[in-house]
Design an enzyme around this catalytic site. Structure first.
Site, mmCIF file in Angstrom:
data_model
loop_
_atom_site.group_PDB
_atom_site.id
_atom_site.type_symbol
_atom_site.label_atom_id
_atom_site.label_comp_id
_atom_site.label_asym_id
_atom_site.label_seq_id
_atom_site.Cartn_x
_atom_site.Cartn_y
_atom_site.Cartn_z
ATOM 1 N N GLN A 146 0.813 -1.230 0.000
ATOM 2 C CA GLN A 146 0.000 0.000 0.000
ATOM 3 C C GLN A 146 0.840 1.271 0.000
ATOM 4 O OE1 GLN A 146 -2.470 -1.660 3.404
ATOM 5 N NE2 GLN A 146 -3.974 -0.371 2.386
ATOM 6 N N CYS A 201 -10.689 -0.342 3.720
ATOM 7 C CA CYS A 201 -9.268 -0.392 3.353
ATOM 8 C C CYS A 201 -8.773 1.033 3.169
ATOM 9 C CB CYS A 201 -9.104 -1.185 2.058
ATOM 10 S SG CYS A 201 -7.388 -1.321 1.517
ATOM 11 N N LEU A 202 -7.590 1.307 3.675
ATOM 12 C CA LEU A 202 -7.018 2.651 3.537
ATOM 13 C C LEU A 202 -6.763 2.992 2.064
ATOM 14 C CD1 LEU A 202 -4.550 2.595 6.578
ATOM 15 C CD2 LEU A 202 -6.763 3.773 6.407
ATOM 16 N N GLU A 256 -4.379 -8.245 4.993
ATOM 17 C CA GLU A 256 -3.013 -7.754 4.706
ATOM 18 C C GLU A 256 -2.233 -8.729 3.817
ATOM 19 O OE1 GLU A 256 -2.942 -4.841 5.287
ATOM 20 O OE2 GLU A 256 -4.247 -4.593 7.020
ATOM 21 N N HIS A 294 -3.138 -8.167 0.328
ATOM 22 C CA HIS A 294 -2.420 -7.034 -0.280
ATOM 23 C C HIS A 294 -1.050 -7.474 -0.794
ATOM 24 C CE1 HIS A 294 -4.869 -3.472 0.346
ATOM 25 N NE2 HIS A 294 -4.994 -3.671 1.646
HETATM 26 O O1 GNR Z 1 -8.085 0.006 8.937
HETATM 27 C C1 GNR Z 1 -8.546 -1.028 8.421
HETATM 28 N N1 GNR Z 1 -9.688 -1.571 8.926
HETATM 29 C C2 GNR Z 1 -10.165 -2.813 8.567
HETATM 30 C C3 GNR Z 1 -11.460 -3.134 8.956
HETATM 31 C C4 GNR Z 1 -11.988 -4.376 8.639
HETATM 32 C C5 GNR Z 1 -11.236 -5.292 7.943
HETATM 33 C C6 GNR Z 1 -9.948 -4.976 7.529
HETATM 34 C C7 GNR Z 1 -9.411 -3.748 7.848
HETATM 35 S S1 GNR Z 1 -7.784 -3.375 7.386
HETATM 36 C C8 GNR Z 1 -7.884 -1.623 7.244
HETATM 37 C C9 GNR Z 1 -6.502 -1.036 6.980
HETATM 38 C C10 GNR Z 1 -6.001 -1.502 5.629
HETATM 39 O O2 GNR Z 1 -6.403 -1.082 4.591
HETATM 40 N N2 GNR Z 1 -5.115 -2.458 5.642
HETATM 41 O O3 GNR Z 1 -4.654 -2.956 4.494
HETATM 42 NI NI NI Z 2 -6.249 -2.670 3.056
#
Ligand code: GNR
Ligand code: NI
Length: 167
Positions: free
Chosen positions: A51, A91-92, A134, A137
């Site tokens: 990411q 997801c961020l 993760e 990803h």
């Molecule tokens: O912050 C995050 N919250 C989340 C909530 C539910 C399932 C997975 C996540 S991971 C995410 C952060 C992120 O994007 N990690 O890759």
């Molecule tokens: Ni994510």
């Protein structure tokens, strides 16, 4: 320490396969520290190196309320998974989008810690979900890839619209 820019879906770099870490040196320790700072600032409960456009198998996670339980996973692998649970994910890299994803309920994760020591962790609940998200990803998969084509199309247009407004 430094904040790292987070790639946004559908950036093609989110599809890259991350390479295993062969040597845990100061560069990897710095990367993990910068990823942790970036995750806390976002804020999020996990972040994969993919990411932040670093294609190495490094993940940081902190699911604690107090944000004082940082876990760093190097070369994480699921060695066992059991059960199934459906939960809402975000997801961020896909800001503002939340949807249900089916995951294993319990997982066993093998990984190296920052000292290069092999570790085994049994996880369930949110920690298990986050680790699976993760590792996806690191393999070039975003949670959106688990959704229907129709939802993926809607998410792409929502994010494209967002990008126009913020530009
Ligand atoms: O912050 C995050 N919250 C989340 C909530 C539910 C399932 C997975 C996540 S991971 C995410 C952060 C992120 O994007 N990690 O890759
Ligand atoms: Ni994510």
């Amino acid at each position: 320490m430094a904040l790292l820019p987070i790639l946004r879906f559908p950036d093609p770099r989110l599809k890259k396969l991350a390479a295993p870490v062969i040597k845990i040196d100061n560069g990897i320790r710095r990367l993990a520290a910068d990823m942790a700072e970036t995750m806390y600032e976002a804020p999020g409960i996990g972040l994969a190196a993919t990411q932040v456009d670093v294609h190495k198998r490094v993940v940081v996670v902190d699911i604690s309320e107090e944000k004082n339980d940082l876990r760093v996973f190097i070369n994480p692998e699921l060695s066992n998974s059991a059960g199934c649970s459906i939960g809402e994910e975000g997801c961020l890299s896909v800001p503002g989008v939340y949807d249900k994803v089916e995951r294993a309920e319990r997982v066993t994760v093998r990984y190296l810690d920052l000292d290069g020591k092999p570790q085994v962790l049994e996880a369930e609940g949110l920690l298990a979900v986050c680790i699976q998200h993760e590792i996806d990803h690191l393999n070039g998969t975003v949670f959106v890839d688990h959704l229907s084509q129709l939802k993926q199309t809607r998410i792409r247009s929502k994010l494209a619209k967002q990008a126009r407004v913020t530009a």
